[in-house]
Scaffold this motif. Structure first.
Motif, PDB file in Angstrom:
ATOM      1  N   HIS A  26       6.476 -10.321  -6.316  1.00  0.00           N
ATOM      2  CA  HIS A  26       5.200  -9.653  -6.097  1.00  0.00           C
ATOM      3  C   HIS A  26       4.549  -9.149  -7.378  1.00  0.00           C
ATOM      4  O   HIS A  26       3.329  -9.273  -7.551  1.00  0.00           O
ATOM      5  CB  HIS A  26       5.384  -8.503  -5.105  1.00  0.00           C
ATOM      6  N   ALA A  52       0.727  -6.262   1.393  1.00  0.00           N
ATOM      7  CA  ALA A  52       1.034  -4.832   1.366  1.00  0.00           C
ATOM      8  C   ALA A  52       1.128  -4.264   2.775  1.00  0.00           C
ATOM      9  O   ALA A  52       2.008  -3.447   3.073  1.00  0.00           O
ATOM     10  CB  ALA A  52      -0.025  -4.085   0.559  1.00  0.00           C
ATOM     11  N   LEU A  55       4.417  -5.137   4.392  1.00  0.00           N
ATOM     12  CA  LEU A  55       5.494  -4.299   3.858  1.00  0.00           C
ATOM     13  C   LEU A  55       5.401  -2.874   4.403  1.00  0.00           C
ATOM     14  O   LEU A  55       6.422  -2.217   4.631  1.00  0.00           O
ATOM     15  CB  LEU A  55       5.431  -4.289   2.325  1.00  0.00           C
ATOM     16  N   ALA A  56       4.169  -2.410   4.637  1.00  0.00           N
ATOM     17  CA  ALA A  56       3.964  -1.048   5.143  1.00  0.00           C
ATOM     18  C   ALA A  56       4.456  -0.875   6.574  1.00  0.00           C
ATOM     19  O   ALA A  56       4.649   0.250   7.030  1.00  0.00           O
ATOM     20  CB  ALA A  56       2.488  -0.672   5.055  1.00  0.00           C
ATOM     21  N   ASP A  59       7.906   0.222   5.408  1.00  0.00           N
ATOM     22  CA  ASP A  59       8.061   1.099   4.242  1.00  0.00           C
ATOM     23  C   ASP A  59       6.739   1.803   3.955  1.00  0.00           C
ATOM     24  O   ASP A  59       5.789   1.181   3.479  1.00  0.00           O
ATOM     25  CB  ASP A  59       8.493   0.272   3.028  1.00  0.00           C
ATOM     26  N   HIS A  62       4.125   1.543   0.834  1.00  0.00           N
ATOM     27  CA  HIS A  62       3.120   0.495   0.622  1.00  0.00           C
ATOM     28  C   HIS A  62       1.808   0.782   1.352  1.00  0.00           C
ATOM     29  O   HIS A  62       0.865  -0.012   1.249  1.00  0.00           O
ATOM     30  CB  HIS A  62       3.675  -0.852   1.092  1.00  0.00           C
ATOM     31  N   GLU A  65      -1.497   1.258  -0.875  1.00  0.00           N
ATOM     32  CA  GLU A  65      -1.943  -0.023  -1.432  1.00  0.00           C
ATOM     33  C   GLU A  65      -2.584  -0.885  -0.349  1.00  0.00           C
ATOM     34  O   GLU A  65      -3.640  -1.504  -0.565  1.00  0.00           O
ATOM     35  CB  GLU A  65      -0.759  -0.760  -2.056  1.00  0.00           C
ATOM     36  N   TRP A  93       1.912   0.835  10.915  1.00  0.00           N
ATOM     37  CA  TRP A  93       2.623   1.205   9.693  1.00  0.00           C
ATOM     38  C   TRP A  93       3.754   2.181   9.988  1.00  0.00           C
ATOM     39  O   TRP A  93       3.763   2.876  11.003  1.00  0.00           O
ATOM     40  CB  TRP A  93       1.649   1.788   8.676  1.00  0.00           C
TER      41      TRP A  93
END
Length: 205
Positions: A26, A52, A55-56, A59, A62, A65, A93
């Motif tokens: 990345h 992003a 991934l959010a 986690d 992220h 972003e 998220w």
């Protein structure tokens, strides 16, 4: 491709950055994608935003972003309604930003977004709050949403508000909409006012 990217070929830069992103590299990918995205390259913005956001989902680190690039995507598209898509993602998220997402979309609906009003109707329907769903779907119809009348009619029917559902379906049916024609006939049959009907089949080619 690396040579072309180094020489400033935007297409090569995007392909190289995208390939690196696919490989999970990345930070290397961002060397190529960030300048493009900041310059308004839609596909680069999308790649950064959706990577992003994905991934959010697991986690929260992220999320900022993801929000930045999803907002940027709305700007590049010149489509403020794209923020409804961002709100849909926010609800998924890791930190569970449901209230914030709904506040954003409610503000958009009150400002005149038919898509936002329809989205709120959908969320309330999922929650089982059909009365609230009716109000949002009705607003969506008023604001010009093309298909919200179908969801509004279903909610009214489920609530036993048959006269309102019939009033909604009838002009659509008389205008030739086959879904409305079926829904109206089925509604009348459910009240003992007409024969049983079969759902419409696929359109003829």
């Amino acid at each position: 491709m690396a040579t072309s990217a180094a020489e400033g070929d935007a297409s090569a830069q995007y392909r190289l950055g995208s390939d690196l992103m696919d490989q999970g590299r990345h930070e290397e990918a961002k060397r190529y994608l960030l300048p493009l995205a900041e310059a308004g390259h839609l596909e680069a913005v999308r790649r950064l935003a959706w990577t992003a956001s994905g991934l959010a989902h697991t986690d929260p680190a992220h999320e900022a972003e993801a929000e930045h690039w999803l907002r940027r995507e709305a700007e590049v598209r010149r489509d403020p309604d794209w923020l409804v898509t961002m709100a849909q993602e926010m609800r998924r998220w890791a930190s569970g930003r449901v209230a914030e997402a709904e506040e954003l979309v409610a503000g958009m609906a009150r400002a005149g977004s038919a898509r936002a009003a329809g989205q709120l109707g959908y969320w309330r329907r999922l929650d089982g709050d059909l009365t609230a769903a009716v109000e949002w779907y009705r607003l969506a119809v008023t604001l010009g949403h093309r298909f919200a009348w179908r969801d509004l009619g279903s909610c009214l029917w489920a609530l036993g508000r048959y006269a309102e559902a019939e009033e909604l379906y009838r002009p659509q049916a008389e205008g030739g909409d086959v879904v409305a024609q079926y829904e109206l006939a089925a509604l009348l049959h459910a009240q003992g006012k007409g024969p049983a009907v079969s759902p419409p089949g696929p359109p003829r080619l």
